[in-house]
Design an enzyme around this catalytic site. Structure first.
Site, PDB file in Angstrom:
ATOM      1  N   ALA A   1       1.788  -1.251  -4.589  1.00 40.23           N
ATOM      2  CA  ALA A   1       2.931  -1.089  -3.678  1.00 40.23           C
ATOM      3  C   ALA A   1       3.443   0.350  -3.676  1.00 40.23           C
ATOM      4  O   ALA A   1       4.628   0.607  -3.492  1.00 40.23           O
ATOM      5  CB  ALA A   1       4.059  -2.042  -4.076  1.00 40.23           C
ATOM      6  N   GLY A   2       2.520   1.313  -3.887  1.00 40.21           N
ATOM      7  CA  GLY A   2       2.896   2.723  -3.787  1.00 40.21           C
ATOM      8  C   GLY A   2       3.003   3.143  -2.335  1.00 40.21           C
ATOM      9  O   GLY A   2       3.171   2.306  -1.439  1.00 40.21           O
ATOM     10  N   LYS A   3       2.895   4.446  -2.067  1.00 35.30           N
ATOM     11  CA  LYS A   3       3.053   4.947  -0.699  1.00 35.30           C
ATOM     12  C   LYS A   3       2.025   4.349   0.247  1.00 35.30           C
ATOM     13  O   LYS A   3       2.359   3.903   1.350  1.00 35.30           O
ATOM     14  CB  LYS A   3       2.945   6.477  -0.698  1.00 35.30           C
ATOM     15  CG  LYS A   3       4.094   7.174  -1.398  1.00 35.30           C
ATOM     16  CD  LYS A   3       3.900   8.688  -1.371  1.00 35.30           C
ATOM     17  CE  LYS A   3       5.047   9.381  -2.106  1.00 35.30           C
ATOM     18  NZ  LYS A   3       4.855  10.865  -2.139  1.00 35.30           N
TER      19      LYS A   3
ATOM     20  N   CYS B   1      -7.194  11.397  -1.502  1.00 33.77           N
ATOM     21  CA  CYS B   1      -8.272  10.425  -1.332  1.00 33.77           C
ATOM     22  C   CYS B   1      -9.357  10.948  -0.401  1.00 33.77           C
ATOM     23  O   CYS B   1     -10.496  10.478  -0.438  1.00 33.77           O
ATOM     24  CB  CYS B   1      -7.727   9.095  -0.810  1.00 33.77           C
ATOM     25  SG  CYS B   1      -6.953   9.201   0.824  1.00 33.77           S
ATOM     26  N   ASN B   2      -9.021  11.923   0.440  1.00 30.59           N
ATOM     27  CA  ASN B   2      -9.981  12.420   1.420  1.00 30.59           C
ATOM     28  C   ASN B   2     -10.521  13.815   1.131  1.00 30.59           C
ATOM     29  O   ASN B   2     -11.418  14.281   1.832  1.00 30.59           O
ATOM     30  CB  ASN B   2      -9.351  12.441   2.822  1.00 30.59           C
ATOM     31  CG  ASN B   2      -9.279  11.055   3.422  1.00 30.59           C
ATOM     32  OD1 ASN B   2     -10.082  10.197   3.105  1.00 30.59           O
ATOM     33  ND2 ASN B   2      -8.288  10.829   4.271  1.00 30.59           N
TER      34      ASN B   2
END
Length: 541
Positions: free
Chosen positions: A281-283, A139-140
């Site tokens: 509801a993943g990591k 994501c980053n």
């Protein structure tokens, strides 16, 4: 070679705080209007096959044949001019961008889902001047690691590939790319794995993501030996930094920073009583739930495709009421929430303007503003929602507000970790330098063994096969092997370059070149010709 050469960026410090002395670099290339190839901050991608216009099968076949023919032609030209590349060794490089240098709008276009990493690596390795490749997409950040046969040509091919697969023009892409070579590229990956380049210094999730690159690569067999070793050493560096320094103490993850940001925006008197909704509801979603619970939230609604994950989280966090809602009830759940966290892998936004406009207003006691905290890339919340009144939208780029706190302390911790990074970098470079002499060692030993075998056969023929027992033949053979091994011991010792002695790399390479000349081993030309042959065969097949 592990030593930096050509275009490289020397990091003036660590992570997001001390970058290179200038945000842009340039190197000679005929492709840009000013005669230079401009390199900006740090670079992008996109889902493979996105923005591909529909074409008929015949058109696809024709284009593929033309592409294959052009590729084979380019490789044949490369083969013809192989001598030009004798003085240019394969280089490790990284081309990428991160949260520090490119907005989420660009990062999401370039993101490569884990399910497509293998395909992306295969396409990158099919480029004429790329031997090995790996993709680190989170994501980053979006970073491509390669081993290039020719530096300038290889980098140009990767950038062109990125532009083609993402639909982003090369000119626009260049403004957000960073390019690092050899030791600078390796050091960057080690700092990434250690959490030194993260938005949240020392966060642990990036190390797990680097591990996943190796796991996926080993499962599909697409990682080359240089990239594989570099990523494994990066994992070692990341573990050592966390075990031997206190960089992780008090460190927050992206998920905890998202929770901190939401609580900062809520009235303090009602921050724990606000109605919380977590979508996914993943990591990342699980970590959001954990941090909300740690901050005092007693009731959290979770929207997820399956209830099993939510039940597992409920078992783990028993002192908080966790309510499951299916995706079909997502908008209804959002209507009852003051704060909405999103962290799904959806390639398209879950909430658009019309969806949020239909939601009822929130109570004035929590500020009268509904908060959307989106930590997914690509984003789950449409950017147009930010224009609505009584709605505030935050994404991963907005977490910098939380991260800026205690910046000096985090800088000090990062400097403590640099000695560990340097140790692991030296180990990797020594290993890679040792690869330079391996072909010469193999050819020299093979050359000596051929002579030994030939002379042994002549000797046995002169003596006569019937005159010797098996034991005597074995003794003579062992004698010849022992003589060769003892004669080779000295030369081979002077080809060692593993960091275990004081011999410099230059000395070792001088010895290697001398042995190549003395015994006409022609190792370097054989290596480059084999690499070219492999590329031509791969393209033609």
């Amino acid at each position: 070679m592990a030593a930096s050469s050509g275009v490289s960026t020397t990091l003036a410090g660590t992570g997001p705080f001390l970058r290179s002395s200038s945000s842009t670099r340039a190197f000679s290339s005929p492709r840009s209007s000013g005669g230079f190839y401009r390199v900006g901050a740090r670079g992008p991608w996109r889902k493979l096959a996105l923005r591909m216009s529909p074409r008929c099968d015949a058109g696809v076949d024709l284009e593929e044949r033309q592409s294959a023919a052009a590729s084979a032609s380019a490789l044949e030209q490369f083969k013809i001019s192989a001598d030009r590349y004798m003085n240019e060794r394969s280089s490790i490089g990284v081309i990428g961008l991160s949260v520090h240098t490119a907005p989420v709008e660009m990062r999401e276009k370039l993101a490569v889902p884990e399910a497509q990493w293998t395909r992306a690596i295969g396409e990158l390795c099919s480029l004429n001047h790329i031997e090995e490749a790996a993709v680190l997409s989170t994501c980053n950040r979006m970073e491509i690691y390669v081993v290039a046969l020719s530096w300038n040509r290889g980098i140009r091919e990767v950038i062109d590939w990125m532009a083609k697969t993402s639909g982003i023009p090369v000119a626009e892409l260049r403004e957000h790319l960073f390019i690092l070579r050899d030791s600078d590229a390796t050091k960057h990956l080690f700092e990434v794995a250690a959490g030194l380049d993260s938005l949240v210094l020392g966060e642990g999730q990036i190390l797990a993501q680097v591990k996943q690159v190796v796991r996926v690569g080993q499962g599909s067999g697409v990682l080359g030996k240089n990239i594989d070793r570099m990523f494994k050493d990066a994992i070692t560096a990341g573990k050592r930094v966390r075990n031997e320094t206190n960089i992780s103490s008090g460190a927050v993850s992206v998920s905890s920073a998202a929770v901190e940001l939401a609580l900062m925006k809520l009235p303090k008197s009602h921050s724990t009583s606000a109605r919380m909704l977590v979508i996914g509801a993943g990591k990342m979603g699980k970590l959001v739930i954990k941090h909300l619970a740690a901050k005092g939230s007693k009731r959290i609604v979770v929207v997820n495709r399956s209830e099993e994950r939510v039940n597992a989280i409920r078992e783990e966090i028993k002192d908080v009421e966790i309510i499951y809602r299916p995706f079909s009830e997502m908008f209804a759940a959002a209507a009852e929430a003051d704060v909405v966290f999103t962290s799904t892998a959806s390639a398209t936004p879950l909430f658009l303007k019309e969806h949020v406009e239909a939601l009822p207003p929130v109570d004035e006691v929590v500020g009268g503003v509904r908060l959307f905290v989106d930590i997914a890339v690509p984003r789950n919340i449409g950017s147009c929602i930010a224009d609505l009144e009584h709605v505030r939208v935050y994404n991963v780029d907005d977490l910098k507000e939380v991260v800026e706190a205690n910046k000096e302390d985090r800088l000090r911790k990062a400097m403590e970790a640099q000695s560990i990074i340097s140790d692991e970098l030296k180990r990797f470079e020594a290993w890679r330098d040792s690869l330079e002499t391996v072909p010469t060692i193999k050819k020299l030993r093979s050359y000596a063994d051929r002579i030994r075998a030939s002379e042994l056969e002549r000797c046995l023929q002169k003596i006569g096969g019937d005159a010797l027992t098996k034991r005597m033949k074995r003794a003579i053979e062992d004698l010849s092997t022992g003589i060769v091994n003892k004669l080779l011991h000295g030369p081979l010792q002077h080809l060692r370059c593993d960091g275990s002695d004081s011999r410099t790399l230059d000395e070792t390479l001088e010895n290697m070149h001398a042995l190549n000349r003395m015994f006409s081993l022609d190792t370097e030309k054989a290596i480059i010709e084999q690499k070219i042959k492999n590329k031509v065969e791969k393209t033609q097949s």
